[in-house]
Design an enzyme around this catalytic site. Sequence first.
Site, short mmCIF file in Angstrom:
data_model
loop_
_atom_site.label_atom_id
_atom_site.label_comp_id
_atom_site.label_asym_id
_atom_site.label_seq_id
_atom_site.Cartn_x
_atom_site.Cartn_y
_atom_site.Cartn_z
N TYR A 109 -146.02 21.74 9.40
CA TYR A 109 -144.74 21.38 8.79
C TYR A 109 -144.93 20.78 7.40
O TYR A 109 -144.36 19.73 7.07
CB TYR A 109 -143.97 20.40 9.68
CG TYR A 109 -143.26 21.12 10.81
CD1 TYR A 109 -142.10 21.85 10.55
CD2 TYR A 109 -143.76 21.12 12.10
CE1 TYR A 109 -141.46 22.55 11.56
CE2 TYR A 109 -143.13 21.82 13.12
CZ TYR A 109 -141.97 22.53 12.84
OH TYR A 109 -141.33 23.22 13.82
N TYR A 134 -133.94 21.70 19.96
CA TYR A 134 -135.31 21.98 19.55
C TYR A 134 -136.19 21.92 20.79
O TYR A 134 -136.25 20.90 21.48
CB TYR A 134 -135.82 20.98 18.51
CG TYR A 134 -137.29 21.23 18.19
CD1 TYR A 134 -137.65 22.27 17.34
CD2 TYR A 134 -138.30 20.49 18.80
CE1 TYR A 134 -138.99 22.55 17.09
CE2 TYR A 134 -139.64 20.76 18.54
CZ TYR A 134 -139.98 21.79 17.70
OH TYR A 134 -141.30 22.07 17.46
N ASP A 179 -135.55 19.52 29.26
CA ASP A 179 -136.71 19.38 28.39
C ASP A 179 -136.84 17.90 28.05
O ASP A 179 -136.23 17.40 27.11
CB ASP A 179 -136.53 20.23 27.12
CG ASP A 179 -137.67 20.05 26.13
OD1 ASP A 179 -138.54 19.19 26.37
OD2 ASP A 179 -137.67 20.75 25.11
C1 LIG Z 1 -141.86 18.01 20.41
C2 LIG Z 1 -140.97 18.72 21.36
C3 LIG Z 1 -141.33 19.95 21.92
C4 LIG Z 1 -142.58 20.66 21.52
O1 LIG Z 1 -143.73 19.97 21.88
P1 LIG Z 1 -145.12 20.30 21.16
O2 LIG Z 1 -146.11 19.48 21.91
O3 LIG Z 1 -144.96 19.89 19.73
O4 LIG Z 1 -145.34 21.76 21.30
C5 LIG Z 1 -140.48 20.51 22.84
N1 LIG Z 1 -139.33 19.93 23.19
C6 LIG Z 1 -138.94 18.75 22.67
C7 LIG Z 1 -137.67 18.13 23.12
C8 LIG Z 1 -139.74 18.11 21.73
O5 LIG Z 1 -139.33 16.96 21.18
#
Ligand SMILES: *Cc1c(COP(=O)(O)O)cnc(C)c1O
Length: 428
Positions: free
Chosen positions: A17, A143, A240
Amino acid sequence: MDSTLQNKDRELIWHPYTQMKDALPFIPMVRGEGSYLYDENGAQYLDAVSSWWTNIHGHGHPYIAAAIYAQAQKLEQVIFAGFTHPTAVQLAEMLLKRIPFHQKIFYSDNGSTAVEVAIKMALQFWWNKGQERKKIIAFKDAYHGDTFGAMSVSARGVFTAPFQNLLFDVEFIPTPVPGQEQLALDELNALIQRYGHKEIAGFIFEPLVLGSGGMLMYSEQVLGELMGVCKTNNIITIADEVMTGFGRTGKFLATDYCQNKPDIICLSKGITGGFLPFAATTCTQDIYEAFLSNDKAKMFFHGHSYTANPLGCVAGIASLELFEKEGTLDKVAEIEKLHRSFVNEIKENPSITDVRCRGTILAIELNTEDTGGYLSNIRDRAYAFFMERKIILRPLGNIIYILPPFCTSADDMQKVYAAINEFLNTRG
Ligand SMILES: *Cc1c(COP(=O)(O)O)cnc(C)c1O
């Protein structure tokens, strides 16, 4: 600053990034302790973003470090197909005890893989049942990571533009921020009407706080209702919790605020206390059983070289033990209390349009004409302002947020608030 390291870095390394063309010199960090990081000259920086949202108990926590060292001397890695090991089983027991409505755990390496696993689980669940359900529903500001599946279920924007045509189709519903709750529910119901019951495989969401989308926050009430609608309509719910898990929002999981429970949960970031790349996807017995068959073609076709890495497992166990030993959730509550009084202090400040808080996360939206979003200039100015004061904050566009390790002291929190106050009052 001795620049040997910086020059070598610039010569050899491509950072995440980062626009490498005009990137500021990367600061060589050589040590971490508690809420602080130390550069090669010994200057200390307050890590107010938990090193990209991973750290929980503080940097270099000796308890986790010792556990990793001891495990490394016993068994550092073993293939996880055909074999198991004590730490994988112990971590499974400890985690599933905290997620009593889930019976199975699938290990992987990072947040994106935890999400890939969840999406593939949901899709193959239906495929194994002879139903071709292909649609996934997500929030429009979501995200979920940077791999293709995770990108597909994430907001379409500057992050995903170069890959746009290669992402699979997802139905986006409005993020149910205050005032939009009913709209989100209506659009979910409309999708179910439109597609009928046999096309939608699952609904993936970041519970209560959408991180990269700008620390957008919404209520447990509407989350519970959204999950309820999915349950009624036999749609798999995927929480998530990569960012929100492990106490970040005040409870152990953000979905712990809800009566309705998700069918699948993605965990990473804080899972090892912030020590090692590691992840887990947990699910219900019902999901798991759809993969049991005399037909080998129905097994779950997923795995990574380092699945259930013993060092990751043992860091996870040590971190969970610290939750008990150190009363980690009480520390979270203390930080939330401090945040809330800071919110009251600044909420009328004309420099801001919104300030919100959930658990240890505090977000301030700056009043700005700049519409550059994630790439806006105000972000760079704010970042530099706090770095001058040796406080690591990485604004998301015009949103300044604090997301500290849970060990951060009240004094250190006050330092961060003071710097933010100064920034708000000196910009113009
Ligand atoms: C950071 C994040 C991800 C991705 O995780 P990485 O370890 O960077 O691949 C997925 N979902 C959420 C909600 C995140 O904050």
